[in-house]
Scaffold this motif. Structure first.
Motif, short mmCIF file in Angstrom:
data_model
loop_
_atom_site.label_atom_id
_atom_site.label_comp_id
_atom_site.label_asym_id
_atom_site.label_seq_id
_atom_site.Cartn_x
_atom_site.Cartn_y
_atom_site.Cartn_z
N GLN A 312 1.13 1.75 -7.81
CA GLN A 312 1.27 3.07 -7.78
C GLN A 312 1.01 3.59 -6.24
OE1 GLN A 312 0.93 5.96 -9.85
NE2 GLN A 312 1.02 5.14 -12.01
N ARG A 313 0.31 3.08 -5.59
CA ARG A 313 -0.21 4.06 -4.40
C ARG A 313 0.86 4.60 -3.25
NH1 ARG A 313 -2.99 1.98 -0.63
NH2 ARG A 313 -4.41 3.77 -0.58
N PRO A 314 1.90 3.92 -3.21
CA PRO A 314 2.65 4.54 -2.35
C PRO A 314 3.12 5.98 -2.72
CG PRO A 314 3.39 2.17 -2.36
CD PRO A 314 2.22 2.45 -3.47
N ILE A 315 3.66 6.13 -4.14
CA ILE A 315 4.33 7.38 -4.62
C ILE A 315 3.04 8.26 -5.00
CG2 ILE A 315 6.36 6.33 -5.56
CD1 ILE A 315 4.97 6.85 -8.14
N MET A 316 1.88 7.62 -4.94
CA MET A 316 0.63 8.63 -5.39
C MET A 316 0.10 9.50 -4.41
SD MET A 316 -1.71 9.01 -8.53
CE MET A 316 -3.25 9.57 -8.70
N TYR A 317 -0.24 8.64 -3.32
CA TYR A 317 -0.70 8.93 -2.10
C TYR A 317 0.17 8.95 -0.77
CZ TYR A 317 -4.75 7.40 -4.95
OH TYR A 317 -5.28 7.29 -5.83
N ASP A 318 1.42 8.60 -0.69
CA ASP A 318 2.31 8.26 0.34
C ASP A 318 1.59 6.99 1.10
OD1 ASP A 318 4.08 10.33 -0.10
OD2 ASP A 318 2.47 11.68 0.86
N SER A 319 0.99 6.14 0.33
CA SER A 319 0.11 5.09 1.26
C SER A 319 1.08 4.11 2.07
CB SER A 319 -0.60 4.49 0.25
OG SER A 319 -1.43 5.14 -0.44
N LEU A 370 1.01 -6.57 1.14
CA LEU A 370 -0.53 -6.74 1.59
C LEU A 370 -1.59 -5.64 1.28
CD1 LEU A 370 -0.18 -7.96 5.12
CD2 LEU A 370 0.22 -9.30 2.96
N ASP A 371 -2.90 -5.97 1.08
CA ASP A 371 -3.88 -4.91 1.00
C ASP A 371 -3.41 -4.35 -0.54
OD1 ASP A 371 -5.16 -5.67 3.54
OD2 ASP A 371 -3.50 -4.21 4.31
N ALA A 372 -3.49 -4.93 -1.49
CA ALA A 372 -3.01 -4.57 -2.97
C ALA A 372 -4.28 -4.82 -3.84
CB ALA A 372 -1.75 -5.09 -3.49
N GLY A 373 -5.34 -5.25 -3.25
CA GLY A 373 -6.38 -5.67 -4.22
C GLY A 373 -7.21 -4.78 -4.98
N ALA A 374 -7.13 -3.52 -4.34
CA ALA A 374 -7.88 -2.38 -4.83
C ALA A 374 -6.70 -1.27 -5.22
CB ALA A 374 -8.69 -1.89 -3.60
N TYR A 375 -7.12 -0.90 -6.22
CA TYR A 375 -6.16 0.28 -6.75
C TYR A 375 -4.79 -0.31 -6.94
CZ TYR A 375 -10.30 2.96 -5.89
OH TYR A 375 -11.59 3.29 -5.52
N GLY A 376 -4.31 -1.39 -7.27
CA GLY A 376 -3.43 -2.05 -7.41
C GLY A 376 -3.10 -2.34 -8.94
N PHE A 377 -3.64 -3.51 -9.35
CA PHE A 377 -3.65 -3.84 -10.77
C PHE A 377 -4.17 -2.76 -11.62
CE2 PHE A 377 -4.08 -5.47 -14.77
CZ PHE A 377 -2.64 -6.23 -15.15
N SER A 378 -5.32 -2.36 -11.06
CA SER A 378 -5.81 -1.38 -12.09
C SER A 378 -5.21 -0.05 -12.26
CB SER A 378 -7.51 -0.93 -11.53
OG SER A 378 -7.43 -0.46 -10.43
N MET A 379 -4.36 0.41 -11.36
CA MET A 379 -3.55 1.64 -11.56
C MET A 379 -2.26 1.07 -12.27
SD MET A 379 -4.68 3.84 -8.26
CE MET A 379 -3.78 5.36 -8.85
N SER A 380 -1.90 0.20 -12.52
CA SER A 380 -0.29 -0.44 -12.82
C SER A 380 -0.23 -0.20 -14.29
CB SER A 380 -0.08 -1.82 -12.73
OG SER A 380 -1.07 -2.72 -13.48
N SER A 381 0.87 -0.10 -14.76
CA SER A 381 1.36 0.26 -16.20
C SER A 381 2.49 -0.47 -16.47
CB SER A 381 1.75 1.92 -16.06
OG SER A 381 3.20 1.94 -15.57
#
Ligand SMILES: *Cc1c(COP(=O)(O)O)cnc(C)c1O
Length: 418
Positions: A312-319, A370-381
């Protein structure tokens, strides 16, 4: 197999000698992969941050709640912060004792509070009305409070959690009302906490914010601990040579503050911090498949199966997430092309990265996010009804352990009680 782009996983021996194509064949694509050694390294850095003896870092489990990772974090001597009954449940299941947990919720129901009370988990309230609700339910008990220190920090407006524009925390001006509520319900305020925001790479705002919470602490006599919050950042732009957070200097500066405060308060209070992302972020990677290549109105699209249901992070926070490419073809050094890397979800916003300079892969090559261990799976749907991915752990021996099964089509249907 060749790495067509990037060298992080080669340098860190991330896959522990396993071939990425074999991993996808065995566990399916896309796949969350974690490296145990990197996770333990991050835990040790945080555990040894300061010399102050009474220092207990709490891992903020919302970043990643797989219980196999939680067990490792606990083995490394960290305690845990939890935000919901679900997180309390998973933390207890992974072996944390109730007294090793700290419940820091926001706008919870009486039912949520009851769950924590029944399980013996200390709770921090973050508004006067929640304090009142808690007092009515559990008079005569110990409690903690979250204050807003008046300054915030973070990588995106959505993650700044203190200062003037945020829903979090009790304001310092309300300390007198706090005191009367504590008295009314015979509550003992044993701890105060703050969390100014996420992902700082410069330690100054964090150190400065400690001054505010310590100032608030002086108003209360029965404190057993002060919790300074999380937000420790990680370098998401590794491929551009971004420096790590200087955790050594941060530790030295914090040490001075803690020792000085303990002296002036007259009691060796326990100090806590709440790192979330810093602990599991860099140990996790998403391995996905290059599913299509196309050009549309001059834009080169690199299609993958890593949609925003997976990350989710790229669309949620432009990460930004660095990316690697792996191929079974003879790796030729093709010129770099700006690609818009997209997922397989039916939304035009489903974009992992815009104008990312990459060599041209083949369909069927693999991509490592890379760097997907935080707020990666836990925010997935499971949006678009794509069952959630599997997770595997590369153990220190190089052994691959399945730590979460891929969900199935039947899992989509099960809660609908057919
Ligand atoms: C999310 C959160 C954290 C962890 O934040 P990170 O940026 O991942 O370190 C810590 N404390 C509270 C209260 C939080 O909500």
């Amino acid at each position: 197999m060749h790495t067509l782009h990037g060298n992080f996983t080669t340098d860190t021996q991330f896959f522990g000698g396993n071939n990425v194509f074999d991993l996808i064949e065995e566990y399916g694509s896309p796949l969350y992969i974690y490296n145990e050694e990197i996770l333990r390294t991050r835990c040790k850095e945080i555990k040894n941050l300061v010399t102050y003896e009474n220092f207990v870092p709490h891992y903020s489990v919302k970043a990643n709640t797989n219980i196999h990772l939680l067990k490792i974090v606990r083995e490394e001597g960290l305690h845990a912060d939890v935000m919901s009954p679900g997180e309390i449940y998973l933390a207890l299941q992974s072996g944390f004792k109730p007294e090793e947990l700290f419940f820091i919720p926001n706008n919870v129901t009486a039912e949520d509070m009851r769950y924590a009370i029944n399980h013996g988990v200390l709770m921090s309230l973050d508004s006067l009305s929640q304090l009142e609700l808690y007092g009515e339910m559990n008079p005569g008990s110990k409690v903690a409070l979250r204050f807003n220190p008046g300054i915030g920090a973070g990588h995106h407006e959505k993650v700044v959690t203190a200062g003037k524009k945020t829903k979090f925390g009790i304001n310092q001006e309300d300390i007198d009302i706090v005191k009367s509520l504590l008295k009314k319900y015979d509550l003992t305020l044993v701890g105060i906490n703050q969390h100014i925001g996420s992902l700082f790479m410069d330690y100054d705002p964090y150190i400065q914010s400690t001054a505010s919470i310590l100032h608030i602490a002086e108003h209360f006599e029965d404190l057993e601990f002060i919790d300074l919050g999380g937000g420790f950042g990680i370098p998401y732009h590794k491929q551009d040579g971004e420096a790590r957070l200087d955790i050594k200097t941060l530790g030295h500066k914090l040490d001075v503050v803690l020792h000085n405060f303990a002296e002036s308060y007259g009691k060796k209070l326990q100090f806590q911090i709440e790192p979330g992302r810093y602990i599991p972020c860099e140990c996790g990677l998403i391995l996905g498949t290059v599913t299509s290549l196309k050009e549309n109105a001059g834009v080169h699209y690199l299609g993958t199966d890593v949609g925003f249901n997976v990350l989710q992070r790229p669309i949620m926070y432009d990460s930004h997430h660095d990316m690697e490419l792996y191929t079974t073809h003879v790796a030729c050094t093709s010129p770099l092309t700006p690609f818009t890397v997209v997922g397989n979800i039916c939304e035009s916003g489903d974009i992992l990265a815009k104008d990312r300079l990459l060599p041209t892969p083949h369909v069927g090559d693999l991509i490592g996010v890379l760097d997907a261990g935080a707020y990666g799976f836990s925010m997935s749907s499971s949006y678009n009804q794509r069952p959630r991915t599997a997770e595997v752990l590369i153990e220190e021996t190089g052994n691959v352990k399945l730590i979460r099964k891929r969900e199935t089509l039947e899992d989509l249907l099960r809660p609908m009680l057919v």
